[in-house]
Design an enzyme around this catalytic site. Structure first.
Site, short mmCIF file in Angstrom:
data_model
loop_
_atom_site.label_atom_id
_atom_site.label_comp_id
_atom_site.label_asym_id
_atom_site.label_seq_id
_atom_site.Cartn_x
_atom_site.Cartn_y
_atom_site.Cartn_z
CG HIS A 105 -1.75 1.20 1.41
ND1 HIS A 105 -3.11 1.20 1.22
CD2 HIS A 105 -1.43 2.48 1.76
CE1 HIS A 105 -3.58 2.41 1.44
NE2 HIS A 105 -2.58 3.21 1.78
CD GLU A 106 1.46 3.60 3.76
OE1 GLU A 106 1.64 4.67 3.14
OE2 GLU A 106 0.43 3.37 4.43
CG HIS A 156 0.30 6.39 -0.59
ND1 HIS A 156 -0.75 7.05 -1.14
CD2 HIS A 156 -0.19 5.74 0.51
CE1 HIS A 156 -1.85 6.82 -0.42
NE2 HIS A 156 -1.53 6.02 0.58
CG HIS A 198 0.49 9.26 -6.83
ND1 HIS A 198 -0.45 9.82 -6.02
CD2 HIS A 198 0.40 9.93 -8.01
CE1 HIS A 198 -1.09 10.78 -6.68
NE2 HIS A 198 -0.61 10.86 -7.89
#
Ligand SMILES: [Zn+2]
Length: 649
Positions: free
Chosen positions: A444-445, A448, A451
Site C-alpha cells: 500500500h505505502e 503512494h 505515485h
C-alpha cells in the site's frame, strides 16, 4: 527555528516581489511566480515535520508547538494578502483571453479557488476572525496528536510476570514481549503495549480472556482517561472551530467545505455512497459473529462474544474453515523477501529498477535507501524505507516526501520519497516475520511512493496534487498484487529453507481473502460515518454520547467498535482526513475496478494497461480526478468489483 524563520522571510519577500510589480498581472508575473514561491520554506517544513512524525523527541515536539501557530499565521498572511489576491483575481477574470493551455488554465483556477476557500473574499473583520480560528485550530490539532502519541506509546503497558498468562501465544510473540520487557528494565517479564504489532497478536492468540479485555480496553480508552492527555475537550474545540470557520466561508458545515474540493463534491453523495455498502457489510458481520458464537458454545464457553474476543475467535474460525493460521504464513513473509517481492512487481509492471544505496544520509540507522531508475538507468528518485516501531515514531504507516517533483529553470527536480511503517521487529536470530496485514501495508505505502516518484507536471500547484478521495487509489490498488498467487510464488519463501510457500497454503490464503470482511468493512465504514457525523451534525458537548448516538443510529453491533473511536481518531482530528475518512472506501471502489482491468485482460502485468496506469499516476493532478480515471479505464468506475472482492454480494 532559524531555518523556518529564513524560509518565512524568503517566502514573504517573494510575495512582496509579486505585489510590488508595476506591470499588469499576467500568468507569468503572478500565477507562475506564486507557484514557484516558498521553495525553501517547503523544504524546511518537509524535513522537520517528516522527522517529527517518524523520529521525534521532546525538543522537537516543543519546536513543533512553537512553529505550528507561526506557520498557520504565515499561511494566512499570504492567503489573506489583498494585493496578492487582487492580482490573482485579475488574471482569473481575464483567463479566457490569455491563450492559456489546459494545465495553465487549471493552475489559475486552482489558485483562485484556494484564495476564495481561505477567505480572501471576506471583509476585514471576518478575516481577522478567520485568522484567529485557524491559529487556535492548528494548536488544538497538534495537542490532539501529542495526546494520542502519549496514550499509545507511554501511558499504558501490560506487564505479565506469570508465564501461564502467555498461553496460546506463538513463540516469536513471546520473544518480542520479553525483549520489550528487557528494554523496560523488567528482565524475566513480558510487556505488551497498545502498538498494533504488540496488541493484535495478543488479541489473536492469548487464551487469557481477562487480559485480552484489559489490553483492548486500554486501546479503546486512549485519550479518554480523564488525565492530562484526555482528548475530549480538544475534540469539542476542534469541531466547534471547524464549524465556525465553514460558516464564515459560506458553507453549511465543515464537511460541505471539505468535500466541495473532492471527487464526491457533497456530504450527501458521501453519505449515500457509504450507506450503499453499510447494509451488506453489517449483515455479513452478523453472520461472522454467529459463526464465532457457535464456536464459543461448542467449546462450552458459556459467555457472549465481546469486542475483545473478536480477533481470538476470528483466528479460530479461520483455522476451522480454511485451516489457516497466521503463524503458518509468517515464516514465508520475512521482511527482506517481501521487500524484494514488491520491487519485483514494480519491475514487471514498469520495467523500473531499485538500487540499494548506503551512501545517503538517514535520520535513523534503521532507515534504508534505494535509488529508483528507469529500465535504461535514468534516475527517477530516491526511496527511503523505515520499517519498525520506535518510541519517537507515530502509529500506523504512511508515505511522505522530503522533496516533491518540480521543475526549476526548465530542469526536472526529482522526488525524495519515504515510507514509514510500524512492522514486527526481528527478534534474536529470527528476521522480521510479517503478518499478511503488514505485507499488504507495505505494498500500500509503496503505491503512494510510486505515485510521488512518477509524478511529472510543470506546475507545483497541480503536479501530483489530487483530491483526497483520489489519493488512496494508487496505494490501495497495489494491495491486489500482494495477494495474487503468481506474485506470492515469487516472494513468499521460507526464511530458513528458501522453500516457496506451498500451493495448498497459497490456495488457503486466497480462499480466506473474504474472511472477516464483514468485520473489516463494518469497522471502517463505522469510523467513516462517525467522521461525517462529527463534521455535519450539531454537537452538545458530550463526546461519548455523541459517538454512541451516531453508532446506535447505524445499528452497529456491540461486538464491533468503529476502527477509530473519537478520542484517538487522529486521522480526522489532527491528520488532515477530517470529513475525509470515507476516502479509503471510495478509493477501494476505484482500485477494485482498476485492478479488474488487469484481471480481465488475463495478465496482471499487462504492459499496455500498466502503461496507462502509469500515465494516470504521472498526470494525476493535471485534470479532474474522475476525468483522469476515465482516461485510464475508458469508463466510469463500478461498485460491483468491490462487493464481489469482499464477499458482500
Ligand atoms: Zn494510504
Amino acid at each position: 527555528m532559524p531555518a523556518f524563520d529564513e524560509g518565512i522571510t524568503e517566502n514573504l519577500a517573494e510575495i512582496k516581489a509579486i505585489t510590488d510589480n508595476k506591470e499588469e498581472p499576467t500568468f507569468e508575473n503572478t500565477i507562475l511566480a506564486l507557484d514557484r514561491a516558498g521553495e525553501l520554506l517547503g523544504k524546511v517544513n518537509n524535513v522537520f515535520f517528516n522527522l517529527n512524525s517518524a523520529n521525534t523527541n521532546e525538543q522537537m515536539q516543543a519546536l513543533a508547538r512553537e512553529i505550528t501557530p507561526k506557520l498557520s499565521k504565515h499561511r494566512d498572511n499570504i492567503m489573506l494578502n489583498k494585493d496578492l489576491f487582487n492580482r490573482v483575481k485579475a488574471v482569473y477574470e481575464k483567463r479566457n483571453e490569455l491563450k492559456l493551455d489546459a494545465e495553465q488554465m487549471r493552475v489559475v483556477e486552482k489558485f483562485y479557488r484556494d484564495f476564495e476557500r481561505s477567505g480572501a473574499n471576506l471583509p476585514d473583520d471576518k478575516q481577522a476572525e478567520l485568522r484567529k480560528l485557524n491559529e487556535e485550530l492548528s494548536m488544538m490539532e497538534l495537542k490532539f496528536e501529542e495526546n494520542t502519541l502519549a496514550e499509545t506509546n507511554k501511558n499504558f503497558k501490560m506487564v505479565i510476570d506469570n508465564e501461564a498468562d502467555l498461553k496460546g501465544l506463538p513463540a516469536e510473540v513471546i520473544a518480542g514481549a520479553a525483549e520489550l520487557a528487557k528494554k523496560d528494565s523488567l528482565p524475566g517479564k513480558w510487556v505488551f503495549t497498545l502498538q498494533k504489532p504488540s496488541m493484535i497478536p495478543f488479541l489473536q492468540y492469548a487464551e487469557n480472556r481477562a487480559l485480552r479485555e484489559k489490553i483492548y480496553k486500554g486501546y479503546l480508552n486512549r485519550g479518554n482517561n480523564n488525565n492530562a492527555f484526555d482528548n475530549k475537550s480538544a475534540i469539542e474545540k476542534i469541531v466547534k472551530i471547524r464549524d465556525q470557520r465553514a460558516k464564515l466561508l459560506g458553507y453549511a458545515n465543515h464537511a460541505a467545505y471539505v468535500i466541495d474540493d473532492c471527487m464526491a463534491k457533497t456530504p450527501e453523495t458521501v453519505y449515500s455512497f457509504l450507506m450503499k455498502l453499510w447494509t451488506p457489510a453489517l449483515e455479513r458481520a452478523k453472520v461472522e459473529r454467529a459463526d464465532m458464537q457457535k464456536m464459543i458454545d461448542a467449546e462450552g464457553g458459556k459467555f457472549k462474544l465481546e469486542m475483545w474476543d473478536w480477533w481470538f475467535y476470528a483466528e479460530k474460525v479461520r483455522k476451522a474453515k480454511f485451516d489457516l493460521d497466521e503463524s503458518q504464513l509468517k515464516p514465508y513473509l520475512s521482511l527482506e523477501n517481501v521487500v524484494n517481492g514488491m520491487i519485483d512487481v514494480y519491475n514487471k509492471l514498469y520495467g523500473i529498477k531499485f538500487i540499494r544505496r548506503t551512501d545517503l544520509p538517514v535520520y535513523n540507522e534503521e532507515v534504508r535507501t534505494y535509488e529508483v531508475q528507469e529500465a535504461n538507468g535514468k534516475h527517477i528518485g530516491i526511496f527511503y524505507m523505515d520499517f519498525h516501531p520506535r518510541a519517537g515514531k507515530g502509529n500506523g504507516a504512511w508515505c511522505t516526501s522530503f522533496r516533491e517533483q518540480s521543475y526549476k529553470d526548465g530542469k526536472m527536480v526529482t522526488p525524495v520519497v519515504s515510507i514509514v511503517c510500524n512492522f514486527t521487529r526481528p527478534t534474536g536470530d529470527t528476521p522480521a516475520l510479517l503478518s499478511f496485514d503488514e505485507v499488504t501495508t507495505m505494498f500500500h505505502e509503496s503505491g503512494h511512493a510510486m505515485h510521488a516518484l512518477f509524478t511529472d507536471g510543470p506546475y507545483r500547484r497541480t503536479a501530483g496534487n489530487v483530491p483526497r478521495d483520489f489519493v488512496e487509489l494508487p496505494s490501495q490498488i497495489m494491495e491486489n498484487w500482494a495477494m495474487e498467487p503468481e506474485v506470492l510464488r515469487s516472494y513468499a519463501k521460507h526464511y530458513k529453507t528458501g522453500e516457496v510457500m506451498p500451493e495448498a497454503l497459497i490456495t488457503k490464503l486466497e480462499k480466506s481473502a473474504q474472511f472477516n470482511q464483514g468485520f473489516e468493512t463494518t469497522e471502517l465504514l463505522a469510523a467513516s460515518l462517525l467522521d461525517m457525523d462529527w463534521h455535519t451534525k450539531a454537537f452538545d458537548g458530550n463526546v461519548e454520547a455523541f459517538e454512541k448516538a451516531s453508532m446506535d443510529k447505524l445499528g452497529l453491533i456491540n461486538e464491533i467498535a468503529p476502527r477509530y473511536r473519537s478520542t484517538y481518531f487522529a486521522h480526522i482530528f489532527s491528520g488532515g482526513y477530517s470529513a475525509g475518512y470515507y476516502v479509503y472506501t471510495w478509493a477501494a471502489v476505484l482500485d477494485a475496478d482498476a485492478f479488474d482491468a488487469f484481471k480481465q485482460s488475463g495478465n496482471i502485468f499487462n504492459p499496455e494497461i500498466a502503461a496507462k496506469f502509469r500515465t494516470l499516476l504521472t498526470k494525476s493532478g493535471s485534470d479532474e480526478g474522475m476525468t483522469i480515471y476515465r482516461n485510464f479505464r475508458g469508463q466510469e468506475p463500478s461498485i460491483e468489483p468491490l462487493l464481489k472482492r469482499r464477499g458482500l454480494k
